[in-house]
Write a protein that holds these residues in place. Structure first.
Motif, PDB file in Angstrom:
ATOM      1  N   HIS A  70       0.860  -1.197   0.000  1.00 41.09           N
ATOM      2  CA  HIS A  70       0.000   0.000   0.000  1.00 41.09           C
ATOM      3  C   HIS A  70       0.891   1.239   0.000  1.00 41.09           C
ATOM      4  O   HIS A  70       1.754   1.375   0.857  1.00 41.09           O
ATOM      5  N   LEU A  71       0.650   2.115  -0.952  1.00 48.47           N
ATOM      6  CA  LEU A  71       1.411   3.361  -0.992  1.00 48.47           C
ATOM      7  C   LEU A  71       0.924   4.307   0.090  1.00 48.47           C
ATOM      8  O   LEU A  71      -0.193   4.165   0.603  1.00 48.47           O
TER       9      LEU A  71
ATOM     10  N   PRO B 193      -0.716   7.808   1.304  1.00 52.67           N
ATOM     11  CA  PRO B 193      -1.749   8.611   0.618  1.00 52.67           C
ATOM     12  C   PRO B 193      -1.146   9.666  -0.314  1.00 52.67           C
ATOM     13  O   PRO B 193      -1.644   9.878  -1.422  1.00 52.67           O
ATOM     14  N   THR B 194      -0.062  10.298   0.117  1.00 54.94           N
ATOM     15  CA  THR B 194       0.566  11.314  -0.734  1.00 54.94           C
ATOM     16  C   THR B 194       1.094  10.683  -2.022  1.00 54.94           C
ATOM     17  O   THR B 194       0.897  11.221  -3.120  1.00 54.94           O
ATOM     18  N   ALA B 195       1.739   9.528  -1.904  1.00 53.90           N
ATOM     19  CA  ALA B 195       2.312   8.881  -3.086  1.00 53.90           C
ATOM     20  C   ALA B 195       1.220   8.461  -4.061  1.00 53.90           C
ATOM     21  O   ALA B 195       1.304   8.714  -5.264  1.00 53.90           O
ATOM     22  N   GLU B 196       0.192   7.842  -3.547  1.00 59.20           N
ATOM     23  CA  GLU B 196      -0.876   7.375  -4.445  1.00 59.20           C
ATOM     24  C   GLU B 196      -1.556   8.563  -5.130  1.00 59.20           C
ATOM     25  O   GLU B 196      -1.842   8.529  -6.333  1.00 59.20           O
TER      26      GLU B 196
ATOM     27  N   GLY C 285       7.819   1.947  -4.892  1.00 60.96           N
ATOM     28  CA  GLY C 285       7.473   2.194  -3.495  1.00 60.96           C
ATOM     29  C   GLY C 285       6.851   3.554  -3.235  1.00 60.96           C
ATOM     30  O   GLY C 285       6.412   3.821  -2.120  1.00 60.96           O
ATOM     31  N   GLY C 286       6.791   4.413  -4.239  1.00 57.54           N
ATOM     32  CA  GLY C 286       6.169   5.724  -3.987  1.00 57.54           C
ATOM     33  C   GLY C 286       6.496   6.758  -5.032  1.00 57.54           C
ATOM     34  O   GLY C 286       6.506   6.477  -6.236  1.00 57.54           O
ATOM     35  N   VAL C 287       6.790   7.961  -4.559  1.00 52.81           N
ATOM     36  CA  VAL C 287       7.123   9.078  -5.451  1.00 52.81           C
ATOM     37  C   VAL C 287       8.326   9.817  -4.860  1.00 52.81           C
ATOM     38  O   VAL C 287       8.672   9.611  -3.697  1.00 52.81           O
ATOM     39  N   ASN C 288       8.951  10.666  -5.667  1.00 52.21           N
ATOM     40  CA  ASN C 288      10.105  11.405  -5.145  1.00 52.21           C
ATOM     41  C   ASN C 288       9.791  12.862  -4.832  1.00 52.21           C
ATOM     42  O   ASN C 288      10.676  13.615  -4.438  1.00 52.21           O
ATOM     43  N   LYS C 289       8.546  13.251  -5.035  1.00 54.78           N
ATOM     44  CA  LYS C 289       8.180  14.623  -4.659  1.00 54.78           C
ATOM     45  C   LYS C 289       6.678  14.738  -4.447  1.00 54.78           C
ATOM     46  O   LYS C 289       5.906  13.916  -4.936  1.00 54.78           O
TER      47      LYS C 289
ATOM     48  N   SER D 189       4.449  14.916   3.086  1.00 53.77           N
ATOM     49  CA  SER D 189       5.881  14.617   3.020  1.00 53.77           C
ATOM     50  C   SER D 189       6.178  13.125   3.153  1.00 53.77           C
ATOM     51  O   SER D 189       7.330  12.710   3.033  1.00 53.77           O
ATOM     52  N   ASP D 190       5.166  12.314   3.387  1.00 48.66           N
ATOM     53  CA  ASP D 190       5.385  10.874   3.522  1.00 48.66           C
ATOM     54  C   ASP D 190       5.274  10.249   2.131  1.00 48.66           C
ATOM     55  O   ASP D 190       4.178   9.961   1.644  1.00 48.66           O
ATOM     56  N   LEU D 191       6.424  10.031   1.503  1.00 47.20           N
ATOM     57  CA  LEU D 191       6.421   9.700   0.076  1.00 47.20           C
ATOM     58  C   LEU D 191       6.627   8.220  -0.233  1.00 47.20           C
ATOM     59  O   LEU D 191       6.267   7.754  -1.300  1.00 47.20           O
ATOM     60  N   MET D 192       7.257   7.484   0.677  1.00 45.46           N
ATOM     61  CA  MET D 192       7.683   6.125   0.334  1.00 45.46           C
ATOM     62  C   MET D 192       7.112   5.077   1.284  1.00 45.46           C
ATOM     63  O   MET D 192       6.940   5.323   2.476  1.00 45.46           O
ATOM     64  N   ALA D 193       6.858   3.889   0.722  1.00 50.05           N
ATOM     65  CA  ALA D 193       6.447   2.735   1.523  1.00 50.05           C
ATOM     66  C   ALA D 193       7.360   1.575   1.156  1.00 50.05           C
ATOM     67  O   ALA D 193       7.943   1.539   0.074  1.00 50.05           O
ATOM     68  N   SER D 194       7.497   0.629   2.056  1.00 46.02           N
ATOM     69  CA  SER D 194       8.312  -0.549   1.749  1.00 46.02           C
ATOM     70  C   SER D 194       7.812  -1.715   2.584  1.00 46.02           C
ATOM     71  O   SER D 194       6.955  -1.553   3.461  1.00 46.02           O
TER      72      SER D 194
END
Lengths: 499, 248
Positions: free
Chosen positions: A97-98, A100-103, A184-188, A370-375
């Protein structure tokens, strides 16, 4: 097996006419037509010269490079490949699950992509045919002609596309070939200033997108005979729908319907796509022919893209697009719409939906998080599916313990539509060319049918109706009898060979 | 900063001129070191102020009193006339860069060092618009054997900074340049030739000196967005050393 008009019985006794390249589509393709001495059509094939080297040379590369590398497949919808690859590789880094910001950032990027691609296709590539007529003056049948005769429509088309490109720039870093999505997400995320920059124009974009739906809807209502029958053929539909059955272009599960609209399968986890889709190879085309395994090669081919998606979903979550979807379904009647020109209407409904989604996301504070990544637990195989502007896009990778890619399989939207596009050009050839002297205007009818699918013929070259076109008529010995050519300056010349 | 040639300077200070600007220098400094201390940029690749000069890439070539020399190894003399930013020298530098690009496999569009790469940034600085020469397209498999670091030999420009850092600072001698002439190539000093079979770690100086994208920390990829990379806002000539992102 062979379909009607796919393979002529005695090709050696027929003349060959080639439309090479097909213009005002993304990339390069050609149509070949075999005619007898009475101009009766015996064989029609759409050939797409795709070089699919990516699946090979991605092998041995580190997986984190892949979303940036594979998007170079295309200059029109690189975001789709970027996101499909990222989704597949989320499984490698264990991101089930990404954040919320990344998705939401990925979705924002994707809707920007849908907007710019759909606007480009409708306004720049297809509106000349629809506004002026398929066999109208070729010198004006292009976006420049539209700008002269319908300046406001052309202006809106250009600015809608520009807005979509700006959404991509602010989410991916660049308008074309950015780096925003990572496994795993986004970089910005968006800054407040970036969010406000987009918010400034969003309501204008909603209004113009709504106007575009109404424009194409009006065309259907004004000339139903043409729009309902041009190149029409019946086919199955396939697309991804949301887990709630609604239109979802970013994530969901696979659903297919037969030509009458009955569900063939639903709720299929796209990780298992190989259980439902098989690809056939034919000796006359570089592109494979996918079909639904359960129905076999003859009956299992299907159509993807806007026409499938709008009729496959149960609803659209955004209010204005939902009103338009209901109008579309009501117009179609009891049976689904199969006419290729219906793609334009469906495509504009999707563009409206994409703009509404962009508006909603811009009002969501998560896109500035600011929470961009999941792993999570490391994986070794992943499938990513996205509804790209042209249809269902499948990316599938295997990665070894040293982080290098060992297998890559891509099924791009245009490949799904291979058989459907061939059917469309065969119907048009039968409807319009059969028994007639070939003219540029008649050949454009073939191209109109191909364009309706908005095929991306792999290299994303922009033609804008100015690509050179050559038609040769040969006798049975291969001697040229006559030729018709269009130069890059749109000068048409015909030549009869001395007998 | 440098002083204009017309600006008076301390009479006891030794100086030379670089493209007409007066550059002070002290005993033991090379031309590029003095220029760098004065805030002047001379293009370079194998030079890193933390290491002894190597003088191999020749990108830092200048003319000193009319004679071409590597500015990373040449010490200035009092009142020496040094020229660097001239059409002739920049043309030669560009040709050297083009040769470096075609000798390896430098796919900037999908390289995670793009925007942080000294070779790419120098090519932009010197207006390199095409590779000009035919690509060699060598076959150089990756070494992904190490758990935390990956070696992509396709991008090596033979600057030897990793070898110098490993031997001079880390005391490990993990990397070397082997072969001669056009066959010179980077190797890993282990029986298997694999990085996993060395005592290389992410704490080594050698892990952080590569000016291109050979020594890559795994699973980082494109974590830094476009706009935030080393050379996104300023060209390499206006970026303070150390220019390699992540350098210690």
């Amino acid at each position: 097996m062979s379909f009607v008009l796919e393979t002529a019985t005695n090709p050696e006794n027929l003349r060959r006419v080639a439309i090479d390249p097909v213009s005002r589509v993304e990339g390069h393709g050609k149509v070949t037509i075999l005619l007898d001495d009475k101009n009766k059509v015996h064989q029609v094939r759409l050939h797409i010269v795709e070089f699919r080297g990516f699946e090979k040379f991605i092998q041995g590369r580190p997986y984190w490079e892949v979303p940036v590398m594979v998007q170079r497949l295309c200059g029109i919808c690189p975001v789709s490949h970027h996101l499909a690859a990222s989704k597949a590789l989320d499984a490698i880094v264990g991101a089930k699950h990404l954040t919320p910001t990344a998705e939401k950032m990925r979705r924002l990027m994707h809707y920007g992509q849908i907007l710019q691609s759909h606007a480009l296709h409708f306004f720049h590539l297809c509106s000349p045919d629809l506004l002026f007529g398929f066999d109208s003056d070729m010198a004006k049948r292009n976006i420049v002609g539209v700008a002269e005769k319908h300046p406001e429509i052309a202006r809106q088309g250009v600015l809608l596309r520009k807005f979509g490109q700006e959404v991509i720039r602010l989410t991916a870093g660049k308008r074309i070939h950015g780096t925003g999505a990572v496994p795993g997400g986004v970089n910005k995320s968006l800054s407040l200033a970036e969010r406000n920059e987009l918010l400034k124009d969003i309501y204008q974009m909603v209004s113009w997108s709504r106007g575009a739906v109404h424009l194409v809807k009006e065309m259907h209502h004004q000339n139903p005979e043409l729009y309902n029958s041009f190149g029409a053929f019946r086919a199955n539909f396939m697309s991804m729908v949301g887990f709630d059955g609604g239109l979802d272009l970013y994530h969901g599960q696979l659903r297919a319907r037969d030509e009458s609209g009955n569900i063939l399968f639903d709720g299929v986890d796209y990780q298992n796509y190989t259980q439902i889709i098989e690809e056939e190879v034919k000796n006359w085309s570089y592109m494979k022919f996918p079909y639904l395994k359960s129905m076999g090669k003859e009956k299992g081919w299907y159509r993807v893209g806007p026409l499938s998606r709008i009729q496959n979903c149960d609803f659209i979550s955004t209010p204005l697009a939902e009103i338009e979807r209901r109008d579309f379904i009501e117009y179609s009647g009891v049976m689904p719409m199969h006419a290729p020109l219906g793609y334009h209407w469906a495509r504009m409904i999707e563009m409206l939906h994409a703009v509404e989604m962009i508006k909603d996301l811009l009002h969501d504070s998560d896109i500035m998080g600011s929470d961009l990544m999941a792993s999570g637990e490391r994986g070794f195989e992943g499938v990513g599916v996205i509804e790209a502007p042209r249809g269902t896009l499948i990316h599938h990778y295997r990665v070894d313990e040293n982080d290098l890619v060992t297998m890559c399989n891509l099924i791009v939207s245009t490949t799904h539509n291979n058989q459907a596009m061939n059917e469309a050009v065969r119907r048009v050839a039968q409807q319009y060319l059969h028994g007639h002297e070939i003219t540029e205007g008649l050949l454009n009818h073939i191209e109109v049918a191909v364009r309706a699918f908005d095929p991306c013929l792999s290299c994303a070259t922009h033609a804008l109706g100015k690509m050179p076109l050559e038609v040769e008529v040969l006798d049975v010995t291969g001697q040229q009898l006559s030729s018709l050519s269009r130069s890059s300056e749109n000068v048409i010349s015909t030549k009869l060979s001395a007998l | 900063m440098s002083q204009n040639s017309n600006t008076p300077h301390n009479k006891n200070q030794t100086t030379f001129t670089l493209d007409g600007k007066t550059i002070p220098f002290s005993e033991g400094q090379t031309i590029i070191q003095a220029a760098m201390a004065a805030g002047e940029y001379i293009p370079h690749l194998c030079f890193n102020p933390e290491f002894k000069p190597h003088g191999s890439c020749k990108i830092c070539t200048v003319t000193a009193n009319g004679r071409q020399t590597a500015s990373c190894t040449q010490q200035p003399q009092v009142d020496m006339m040094v020229e660097s930013d001239t059409k002739q020298i920049n043309d030669e530098r560009r040709a050297l860069l083009q040769m470096l690009f075609v000798e390896g496999n430098h796919f900037c569009p999908s390289c995670e060092k793009s925007g942080d790469c000294q070779l790419q940034a120098t090519a932009y600085e010197l207006d390199m618009m095409s590779p000009h020469f035919d690509h060699f397209s060598p076959n150089r498999p990756l070494d992904a054997s190490h758990g935390e670091y990956l070696l992509d030999f396709n991008r090596c420009i033979l600057c030897s900074l990793c070898a110098r850092a490993s031997s001079d600072v880390d005391g490990k001698n993990v990397f070397s340049l082997a072969g001669r002439g056009i066959k010179t190539h980077l190797i890993v000093n282990s029986k298997s030739g694999k990085l996993a079979d060395t005592d290389f770690t992410g704490d080594d100086k050698a892990a952080h000196v590569c000016p291109v994208g050979v020594i890559i920390k795994k699973r980082v990829g494109f974590a830094v967005p476009i706009g935030k990379r080393s050379f996104d806002e300023h060209p390499i000539s206006a970026t303070p050393h150390p220019i390699v992102k992540g350098a210690i």
